[in-house]
Design an enzyme around this catalytic site. Structure first.
Site, PDB file in Angstrom:
ATOM      1  N   GLU A 139      51.665  56.284  38.395  1.00  0.00           N
ATOM      2  CA  GLU A 139      51.345  57.578  39.007  1.00  0.00           C
ATOM      3  C   GLU A 139      49.900  57.632  39.488  1.00  0.00           C
ATOM      4  OE1 GLU A 139      52.491  61.062  36.818  1.00  0.00           O
ATOM      5  OE2 GLU A 139      52.224  62.300  38.615  1.00  0.00           O
TER       6      GLU A 139
ATOM      7  N   GLU B 273      58.364  68.720  39.146  1.00  0.00           N
ATOM      8  CA  GLU B 273      57.546  68.789  37.928  1.00  0.00           C
ATOM      9  C   GLU B 273      56.730  70.089  37.960  1.00  0.00           C
ATOM     10  OE1 GLU B 273      54.898  65.475  35.565  1.00  0.00           O
ATOM     11  OE2 GLU B 273      54.387  65.872  37.629  1.00  0.00           O
TER      12      GLU B 273
HETATM   13 MN    MN Z   1      53.368  64.023  38.121  1.00  0.00          MN
END
Ligand code: MN
Length: 287
Positions: A149, A243
């Site tokens: 990420e 998210e």
């Molecule tokens: Mn994320």
């Protein structure tokens, strides 16, 4: 593309009842439930079998969201910490294999959230890359894709834009290690979000979706139509996981710095309705 949701949507703790949550996520029309790596790492065989049985019955895929603690930092100057980090991820992959999750996504290359007490970037990259090469071998054995990420400057110093992520990947050189781009982090760091997605191209292994204030897609000013075009341009077929962080308080509100109610005082039923709306909105823009 497979649409997903992080497990925490109905609560504000870093934990949940995964069987109940799986049913709710499926009922809202999603294909993927994203679960917490620490939970899975500590799960016993019985819980793993129960959750696997439930998601198989529902036809739900699992992705595993990882943000290791500082004790497992692959970029640490301390060799014993780096070693513990590699062991942690390998143990996690064994559990992922048992539960049937093929997608590991998050800041596994270091730790989260970063406290910035050590920021020697060149040395951190060398250490992190050495560790990730070991992790990549295990990923290849289990056929798990690790999506690293790219975060923003307030949460890491290691990977803060797509270009940097691609440079890092080049030094790993494994088709089982890719990037995770998250529209929230991108809104802070990238010049142009759709262009960053096109730059990642086939190296994009996972996607996190949310507005710049982490509300559900469609509630803010993110260029969703152009993001959809970029995803079609690269023929993105992987998971796209929402998210959202909208609730104040609890462990999550505090960790994510949610200092006001971003749900507009929504009831449980309204929170469910918002999910249906956001999924319809995403499909209209992405397909
Ligand atoms: Mn994320």
């Amino acid at each position: 593309m497979k649409y997903g949701l992080l497990y925490h949507y109905w609560g504000n703790k870093w934990s949940c009842d995964y069987v109940e949550t799986a049913k709710k996520i499926r009922a809202a029309g999603f294909d993927v439930m994203e679960i917490g790596a620490d939970h899975l790492h500590d799960m016993d065989r019985k819980d793993i079998d129960t959750i696997r049985g439930t998601v198989e019955e529902l036809g739900l895929n699992l992705s595993t969201n990882i943000g290791p603690t500082k004790d497992y930092d692959l970029a640490s100057p301390d060799a014993s910490v780096r070693k513990a980090g590699v062991i942690y991820i390998k143990e996690l992959m064994e559990k992922m294999n048992a539960i049937g999750s093929k997608a590991l996504a998050g800041a596994m290359y270091s730790y989260w959230p970063c406290d910035f007490t050590y920021v020697n970037k060149e040395e951190a990259w060398d250490n992190s890359i050495a560790g990730m090469k070991e992790v990549a071998k295990a990923a290849e054995e289990y056929d798990i894709v690790c999506s690293l990420e790219v975060l923003n400057r307030f949460e890491t110093y290691i990977l803060t834009d797509c270009r940097e992520g691609l440079e890092y990947l080049e030094r790993i050189g494994s088709d089982h290690v890719k990037l995770l781009l998250d529209t929230f982090h991108m809104s802070i760091e990238e010049d142009n979000i759709p262009d960053a997605i096109r730059l990642a191209g086939k190296n994009l292994g996972h996607l996190h979706l949310g507005e710049g204030n982490r509300k559900l897609p469609g509630l803010g000013s993110m260029p969703w139509k152009e993001i959809g075009q970029a995803l079609r341009d690269i023929d993105y077929q992987e998971m796209a996981v929402i998210e959202p962080f909208m609730r104040m308080g609890g462990e999550i509100g505090s960790a994510i710095h949610v200092w006001r109610d971003l749900t507009d005082g929504a009831s449980e039923a309204e929170m469910d309705e918002k999910l249906l709306t956001t999924l319809r909105f995403l499909k209209a823009n992405f397909e």
